[in-house]
Design a protein around this motif. Structure first.
Motif, short mmCIF file in Angstrom:
data_model
loop_
_atom_site.label_atom_id
_atom_site.label_comp_id
_atom_site.label_asym_id
_atom_site.label_seq_id
_atom_site.Cartn_x
_atom_site.Cartn_y
_atom_site.Cartn_z
N LEU A 50 0.84 -1.20 0.00
CA LEU A 50 0.00 0.00 0.00
C LEU A 50 0.87 1.25 0.00
N PHE A 51 1.97 1.21 0.76
CA PHE A 51 2.88 2.36 0.79
C PHE A 51 3.42 2.65 -0.62
N ALA A 52 3.89 1.59 -1.31
CA ALA A 52 4.43 1.77 -2.66
C ALA A 52 3.37 2.37 -3.58
N PHE A 53 2.14 1.88 -3.44
CA PHE A 53 1.03 2.40 -4.25
C PHE A 53 0.78 3.87 -3.95
N LEU A 54 0.77 4.24 -2.66
CA LEU A 54 0.48 5.63 -2.29
C LEU A 54 1.60 6.58 -2.74
N VAL A 55 2.84 6.08 -2.76
CA VAL A 55 3.94 6.90 -3.28
C VAL A 55 3.69 7.18 -4.76
N ALA A 56 3.29 6.15 -5.50
CA ALA A 56 2.99 6.33 -6.92
C ALA A 56 1.85 7.33 -7.11
N VAL A 57 0.81 7.23 -6.26
CA VAL A 57 -0.31 8.17 -6.34
C VAL A 57 0.19 9.60 -6.11
N GLN A 58 1.09 9.76 -5.14
CA GLN A 58 1.61 11.10 -4.86
C GLN A 58 2.36 11.69 -6.06
N VAL A 59 3.13 10.83 -6.72
CA VAL A 59 3.87 11.30 -7.89
C VAL A 59 2.89 11.77 -8.97
N GLY A 100 14.97 30.43 -1.51
CA GLY A 100 15.74 29.97 -0.35
C GLY A 100 15.22 28.66 0.19
N HIS A 101 13.88 28.55 0.35
CA HIS A 101 13.28 27.29 0.78
C HIS A 101 13.67 26.16 -0.15
N TYR A 102 13.63 26.44 -1.44
CA TYR A 102 13.89 25.41 -2.44
C TYR A 102 15.36 24.98 -2.40
N GLN A 103 16.26 25.98 -2.40
CA GLN A 103 17.69 25.66 -2.42
C GLN A 103 18.12 24.94 -1.16
N ALA A 104 17.45 25.22 -0.03
CA ALA A 104 17.80 24.54 1.21
C ALA A 104 17.09 23.19 1.30
N HIS A 105 16.45 22.77 0.21
CA HIS A 105 15.78 21.47 0.10
C HIS A 105 14.65 21.29 1.11
N HIS A 106 14.01 22.39 1.56
CA HIS A 106 12.92 22.24 2.52
C HIS A 106 11.78 21.44 1.94
N ILE A 107 11.51 21.65 0.63
CA ILE A 107 10.38 20.98 0.00
C ILE A 107 10.63 19.48 -0.08
N HIS A 108 11.85 19.10 -0.51
CA HIS A 108 12.17 17.68 -0.61
C HIS A 108 12.25 17.03 0.77
N LYS A 109 12.83 17.78 1.73
CA LYS A 109 12.95 17.22 3.08
C LYS A 109 11.58 16.96 3.68
N ARG A 110 10.67 17.93 3.46
CA ARG A 110 9.34 17.77 4.02
C ARG A 110 8.64 16.56 3.41
N MET A 111 8.87 16.37 2.10
CA MET A 111 8.25 15.26 1.41
C MET A 111 8.79 13.93 1.94
N VAL A 112 10.13 13.83 2.10
CA VAL A 112 10.73 12.60 2.61
C VAL A 112 10.21 12.32 4.02
N LEU A 113 10.13 13.38 4.86
CA LEU A 113 9.63 13.21 6.22
C LEU A 113 8.20 12.70 6.23
N SER A 114 7.36 13.28 5.34
CA SER A 114 5.96 12.88 5.37
C SER A 114 5.80 11.46 4.85
N LEU A 115 6.64 11.06 3.88
CA LEU A 115 6.58 9.68 3.41
C LEU A 115 7.04 8.71 4.50
N ALA A 116 8.11 9.10 5.21
CA ALA A 116 8.59 8.24 6.31
C ALA A 116 7.50 8.10 7.37
N GLY A 117 6.83 9.22 7.66
CA GLY A 117 5.74 9.19 8.64
C GLY A 117 4.63 8.26 8.19
N MET A 118 4.34 8.31 6.89
CA MET A 118 3.27 7.48 6.34
C MET A 118 3.65 6.00 6.46
N LEU A 119 4.93 5.68 6.20
CA LEU A 119 5.39 4.29 6.28
C LEU A 119 5.24 3.77 7.71
#
Ligand SMILES: [Zn+2]
Length: 352
Positions: free
Chosen positions: A187-196, A287-306
Motif C-alpha cells: 500500500l505504501f508503494a502504491f500511495l507513493v505512486a499516487v503522490q507522484v 531559499g526554501h527550495y535551495q535549502a531542500h525544505h520541500i524535498h525534506k518535508r516530502m521525505v519526512l511525510s513519506l517516512a511518517g506514512m510508512l
C-alpha cells in the motif's frame, strides 16, 4: 481486579490525547498572552522596524494575529471534544452494525463507513470555515470571497475528493484484504505512486479548476524575477500569475512541481508590491527550495506514512483496541488474520 487490556488501551489513548491537546492549545494560549503583553507594554513593533511601520498598522496586524489565535484555540477545543464524542459515544460501532445489518460487507462496508464518517466531520467543521472567512477575514478587510464562490469551492472540493478518494479507498481495502501480511508495504508503494501522479495532476488539472493561471506579462517585474532565478541557479518552468484576488487580499507566492517547478505569484502580490518587494518574496521562496525544505518535508511525510501504515497493520488485528472502542472484534480485514493477531504481534514477525 487488575485492569483489562481494553481499559489500559483507553487509558493510554486518553493520556496521549490529553497530552497532545494540552501542548497544542497551550502553545496557542502562550502566543495569545505574549501578544496581549506586547500590546499593553506598547512594544508591538520591534525596534529595527519602528521607522517603517506606523502604530495604526502594527495595532491592526496584532489584532489580526490575536483574532486568528483565539479562533485556533476555540476550533482546537471543539475538534478535541468532537473526537472524544465520536470515539466514546458508541457511534462508530453502532454505525458499523447498522451498515452490516443493511447488507454492506467487505470493501463496501469499509468505504461507506469512512466516507460517511469524514462527511459528518467535515460538516461539523463547516461553520468554523465560514466564520473564519466571513467574520475574521472580512472584519480585517482581507476577504473577497462571495458566499456563492465559497459554497461553490466546497462543492467542487467535495466532487473532487469523491472522484479521487473513492477509488483510492477501494484500492486501500484491496491491498489490506488481498496483499497478505505485508499489505502495508504494498500500500505504501502504491500511495507513493499516487503522490507522484498528484504532483503532476495538481498544477495541470486540479488548481485550474479553482483559479486562472496566466504567464507573468513581459516587463520590469518579469525581467527582474527571471534574472534573480538565473543568478541563483533556480531552474524553473516559468513564472505564472494566479487570480487569488477573487478570494482574498492576502498576497503570496509558491512553487508547484518537484523538479523544475513553476513559480506562481498571487495577482495581489504583483499589484501591491514594488519590483524589489516581489523579488524579496521570490528570493525567500527560492531559499526554501535551495535549502531542500520541500524535498525534506516530502521525505519526512513519506517516512511518517510508512511508520503509520506499519503501526496500523499491527493495530487493526489487535482485539483489545477494538474492544476499547466498543467493537466486538477486528472487522474490516478479517480474511487473513483472525487467528494470527498474536503471531503478528510477536517481535519476530515484525520484519517483512
Ligand atoms: Zn517561508
Amino acid at each position: 481486579m487488575p485492569p483489562t487490556m481494553p481499559t489500559l488501551v483507553i487509558a493510554l489513548f486518553l493520556s496521549l490525547f490529553v497530552l497532545q491537546t494540552t501542548v497544542e492549545e497551550g502553545l496557542i494560549l502562550l502566543n495569545i498572552r505574549r501578544l496581549r503583553h506586547l500590546r499593553t507594554t506598547g512594544a508591538e513593533v520591534p525596534a529595527p522596524l519602528r521607522h517603517h511601520i506606523d502604530a495604526e498598522t502594527s495595532r491592526k496586524s496584532s489584532d489580526y494575529t490575536l483574532a486568528n489565535a483565539r479562533f485556533a484555540l476555540v476550533h482546537g477545543a471543539y475538534g478535541a471534544v468532537l473526537t472524544l464524542l465520536v470515539l466514546f459515544s458508541g457511534l462508530l460501532p453502532g454505525f458499523a452494525n447498522y451498515l452490516s445489518r443493511h447488507g454492506l460487507a467487505g470493501s463496501h462496508l469499509f468505504v461507506v463507513f469512512l466516507v460517511v464518517l469524514s462527511a459528518v466531520l467535515a460538516l461539523a467543521h463547516l461553520p468554523f470555515g465560514l466564520y473564519h472567512t466571513f467574520a475574521i477575514e472580512s472584519r480585517f478587510g482581507f476577504n473577497r470571497t462571495t458566499w456563492r464562490l465559497w459554497f461553490g469551492d466546497r462543492l467542487k472540493g467535495l466532487l473532487l475528493s469523491a472522484a479521487i478518494g473513492l477509488p483510492l479507498l477501494y484500492a486501500v481495502h484491496g491491498f489490506m484484504a488481498l496483499a497478505g501480511p505485508s499489505w502495508w508495504l504494498w500500500l505504501f508503494a502504491f500511495l507513493v505512486a499516487v503522490q507522484v501522479v498528484m504532483l503532476w495532476a495538481f498544477p495541470a488539472l486540479i488548481a485550474p479548476m479553482f483559479n486562472k493561471f496566466v504567464s507573468l506579462p513581459d516587463g520590469d517585474l518579469k525581467q527582474r524575477l527571471e534574472t534573480l532565478a538565473r543568478d541563483t541557479g533556480f531552474r524553473n518552468r516559468g513564472l505564472f500569475v494566479v487570480d487569488a484576488s477573487r478570494r482574498s487580499r492576502h498576497s503570496n507566492a509558491y512553487f508547484t512541481g518537484l523538479f523544475r517547478p513553476r513559480i506562481v505569484l498571487f495577482d495581489t502580490l504583483v499589484e501591491k508590491m514594488s519590483t524589489d518587494e516581489a523579488a524579496a518574496v521570490l528570493a525567500h521562496e527560492i531559499g526554501h527550495y535551495q535549502a531542500h525544505h520541500i524535498h525534506k518535508r516530502m521525505v519526512l511525510s513519506l517516512a511518517g506514512m510508512l511508520v503509520a501504515l506499519f503501526a496500523l497493520s499491527r493495530l487493526i488485528i489487535w482485539p483489545p483496541l477494538f474492544q476499547a472502542f466498543g467493537f466486538a472484534r477486528p472487522s474490516s480485514t478479517r480474511r487473513w488474520r483472525s487467528s494470527r493477531w498474536e503471531a503478528a504481534l510477536s517481535p519476530s514477525s515484525w520484519s517483512l
